[in-house]
Structures are given as structure tokens and as C-alpha cells.
Write an enzyme that holds these catalytic residues in place. Structure first.
Site, PDB file in Angstrom:
ATOM      1  N   HIS A 118       0.861  -1.186   0.000  1.00  0.00           N
ATOM      2  CA  HIS A 118       0.000   0.000   0.000  1.00  0.00           C
ATOM      3  C   HIS A 118       0.894   1.232   0.000  1.00  0.00           C
ATOM      4  O   HIS A 118       1.667   1.451   0.935  1.00  0.00           O
ATOM      5  CB  HIS A 118      -0.925   0.013   1.230  1.00  0.00           C
ATOM      6  N   CYS A 119       0.784   2.034  -1.039  1.00  0.00           N
ATOM      7  CA  CYS A 119       1.624   3.215  -1.197  1.00  0.00           C
ATOM      8  C   CYS A 119       0.938   4.414  -0.536  1.00  0.00           C
ATOM      9  O   CYS A 119      -0.168   4.805  -0.942  1.00  0.00           O
ATOM     10  CB  CYS A 119       1.884   3.496  -2.674  1.00  0.00           C
ATOM     11  N   VAL A 120       1.597   4.992   0.455  1.00  0.00           N
ATOM     12  CA  VAL A 120       1.018   6.129   1.174  1.00  0.00           C
ATOM     13  C   VAL A 120       0.969   7.364   0.285  1.00  0.00           C
ATOM     14  O   VAL A 120      -0.007   8.116   0.280  1.00  0.00           O
ATOM     15  CB  VAL A 120       1.830   6.405   2.455  1.00  0.00           C
TER      16      VAL A 120
ATOM     17  N   GLY B 132      -1.772   6.898  -2.156  1.00  0.00           N
ATOM     18  CA  GLY B 132      -3.073   6.744  -1.518  1.00  0.00           C
ATOM     19  C   GLY B 132      -3.848   5.553  -2.019  1.00  0.00           C
ATOM     20  O   GLY B 132      -5.081   5.538  -1.928  1.00  0.00           O
ATOM     21  N   THR B 133      -3.167   4.552  -2.549  1.00  0.00           N
ATOM     22  CA  THR B 133      -3.849   3.363  -3.056  1.00  0.00           C
ATOM     23  C   THR B 133      -2.912   2.170  -2.950  1.00  0.00           C
ATOM     24  O   THR B 133      -1.699   2.326  -2.723  1.00  0.00           O
ATOM     25  CB  THR B 133      -4.275   3.557  -4.519  1.00  0.00           C
TER      26      THR B 133
END
Length: 346
Positions: free
Chosen positions: A192-194, A197-198
Site C-alpha cells: 500500500h503506497c502512502v 493513496g492506493t
């Protein structure tokens, strides 16, 4: 009294913002929105400083406009790729299950309606169809179709409970994982890439890799322009030197991180792995007993690269677990004939 009025004004302003942007009422979405604004502002600051203070850059733009045009095109494409990647679906299990169920229900509906009822000789037989019951039967068959499709990817005898998500109650195909940030199961979950955001999964991993490529190239080019600015003979005030050095040092660390991230994901692509599978290999049940040097889903470097970049015709392309014979073949050490026949590539 003044502090109370200020708080009321701030609350009123916040309510107005949430009224026009209801998506910001969710703390997670609000955090993602702020991170996106921050990332865009950083890009604009790094590029804007060059065009405002670098006179050589402005002079070079007049002499060689193509140079600046290519740089600005790369800048625009990188930002566009960022928003495209952040808005793309990683490939959710529930969406794949719905697509399989709808396709199976459509086939069943077509086959059932194509069958003509046989008429009796005296014509007194009346056949009635309960459409509610028909809908329930089609839904049940659709759920069974997804379950059968997924269970066929596992070894025979695998219990259904062991592959059912305890959070969203979805039957997970191999390589899928539930993301607690998105609260959904993701096909071929990577991470999950901060900043985006997805989640990064099967549906957007390729876009994510291309975005990293563009961001790395843009950072490298921008750093080169900053170094040229500092080495130029034009006299500059000390505070401008300080600002440029701070920005350059920050950009250097970002560039190192981007290069390592690009190399890491390139390695994952060539071996057909994900970040989650590599980091948590000993915690994943179907990877626990496989040796470290064996890549169970790899089809060879060239084919892995081709399928990752060019052969993603379906977002819901799920891979079954390799059989024991396939694992034994992958365990076999390479020989000179294997290298000459490109066994490692195909």
C-alpha cells in the site's frame, strides 16, 4: 473570548470545506489529499526556482527551446502518471468475483432460455417459471463458479476456510491479500503506497513502475540543472546559495531512494514476485516450504517482463500455484546447455 471566536471561525470554515468537498470528511482521504498537494507543490517549487533565479537557464531556453520543452514535457508526463496511477484500481478480489459471477450467470441465463419446454400431446400442461427462484439459482451458481475457479488454483484437499478472507469473507486466489488501509482484498498484492493513496497490485503495478521511471529521470535531470547553476560564474547572493544547496541535498536523498526503489521493483518484475511475497515469504502458507532461491511463479525473465508490460489483456489474470513437478524443475541447477538454450529467460 477571542480564542473562542477564532475556534468558531475555524470550525465554520472547516464545515464549509467539508460541504463543498465531502470526500475530505474521511481522515484517510484527507491525509491522502494533503500528501498529493504536498507532492505537487514540491515539484512546482523545484522547477520554479530554476526558472526564477537561473538566468543561464532562461538564456538557454531562448537559444535552445527544445531542451526546455523536453524537460517540461517530462515534468508534465510525470505528474500526469502520478495522478493516473493513484486513481487506478489495483485489481480487487470482489471486482474479479463479481465479473466471474456475472459472466457465469449470463451463460447460465442464455443456456436456460435457449431450452424450449416440451409440449404435451393434449396441450393441457402449463409450465410456470418463478423468476425470483431463477435469480437465486443463478446467484448461487455464480458464487459456486468463483469458488470452483479459485479452489482449482490450489492443491486438491485445500480447505475452503484457509483461503477465505476473515475480514471481507471473500475466497482469495493465490497471491491475493487483504489490505487494511483500503479494507479490500487485492489481487497480486504488492504494497500500500502512502504517497499514492492506493494499493499497488496486479491492476496498476505496471503504471507504478513507469511512474517511478519518470520520477527518477526527472529528479536526475533536475539535480543536474541545480549543479550547473551552482557551478556557474554568475554572482549570486549567499541566501540563494543556501536555498539551492538545501534543495539539492534533499533531492539527492530522494534520488537515491527512487533509484533503489526502481532497481528493487525491476528485480521483482524479472522474477515475478511482489514486495509482500518477498518480505513475508515465511508467513505465507503456500510459500513457506519453498526454498529461498526458487521463484515459484517465475516463467523466465523475458516472459515475466513481456507479461508484465505487454500481455496484461485482463486485469483479473490469476495464476494457479505451481505443481510439485514444476517446482522440481525450478530447483534443478542451471547447466551450460540451459544457458545456451536460454532456460533462464523463457
Amino acid at each position: 473570548m477571542g480564542a473562542l471566536c477564532g475556534r468558531d471561525t475555524l470550525d465554520h470554515f472547516s464545515d464549509r470545506c467539508l460541504h463543498f468537498l465531502p470526500c475530505l470528511s474521511d481522515p484517510a482521504r484527507r491525509s491522502t489529499f494533503c500528501l498529493r498537494i504536498t507532492l505537487v507543490m514540491l515539484h512546482l517549487i523545484y522547477v520554479g526556482v530554476l526558472f526564477v533565479f537561473d538566468k543561464d537557464m532562461i538564456h538557454k531556453t531562448k537559444q535552445e527551446p527544445w531542451y526546455t520543452a523536453v524537460y517540461l514535457i517530462l515534468f508534465t508526463v510525470t505528474l500526469a502518471q502520478y495522478f493516473i496511477t493513484s486513481g487506478s484500481s489495483p485489481g480487487y478480489v470482489l471486482d474479479a468475483m463479481r465479473a466471474v459471477n456475472e459472466a457465469d450467470a449470463s451463460r447460465n441465463r442464455t443456456s436456460m432460455t435457449s431450452k424450449q419446454p416440451a409440449s404435451s400431446k393434449n396441450g393441457d400442461v402449463v409450465i410456470t417459471i418463478d423468476r425470483n427462484q431463477l435469480g437465486r439459482n443463478l446467484l448461487s451458481r455464480g458464487m459456486m463458479a468463483w469458488t470452483k475457479l479459485v479452489m482449482d488454483m490450489y492443491p486438491s484437499g485445500t480447505p475452503l476456510r484457509s483461503v477465505t478472507c476473515s475480514y471481507c469473507d471473500a475466497v482469495q486466489p493465490p497471491r491475493a491479500k487483504h489490505c487494511h488501509d483500503c479494507d479490500k482484498c487485492v489481487l497480486q498484492f504488492d504494497h500500500h503506497c502512502v504517497w499514492l493513496g492506493t494499493c499497488i497490485g496486479q491492476g496498476n503495478h505496471c503504471r507504478f513502475w513507469w511512474y517511478i521511471c519518470g520520477e527518477t529521470a526527472l529528479s536526475l535531470w533536475t539535480g543536474t540543472l541545480y549543479i550547473q547553476f551552482l557551478k556557474s560564474d554568475t554572482s549570486k547572493p549567499w541566501w540563494l546559495y543556501a536555498i539551492m544547496i538545501v534543495l539539492l541535498v534533499t533531492l539527492f536523498f530522494c534520488l537515491i531512494f527512487l533509484l533503489l526503489l526502481l532497481l528493487f521493483h525491476s528485480y521483482l518484475i524479472l522474477t515475478n514476485q511482489t514486495t509482500y511475497e518477498l518480505v513475508r515469504r515465511r508467513r505465507i502458507q503456500y510459500l513457506r516450504n519453498i526454498p529461498e532461491r526458487v521463484y515459484p511463479f517465475s516463467k523466465g525473465a523475458c516472459r515475466n517482463l513481456y507479461e508484465f508490460c505487454c500481455a496484461q489483456s485482463s486485469k483479473y489474470n490469476m495464476e494457479p500455484l505451481p505443481t510439485g513437478q514444476e517446482l522440481e524443475e525450478k530447483l534443478r541447477p542451471y547447466t551450460c546447455s540451459d544457458v545456451l538454450s536460454c532456460r533462464c529467460c523463457c
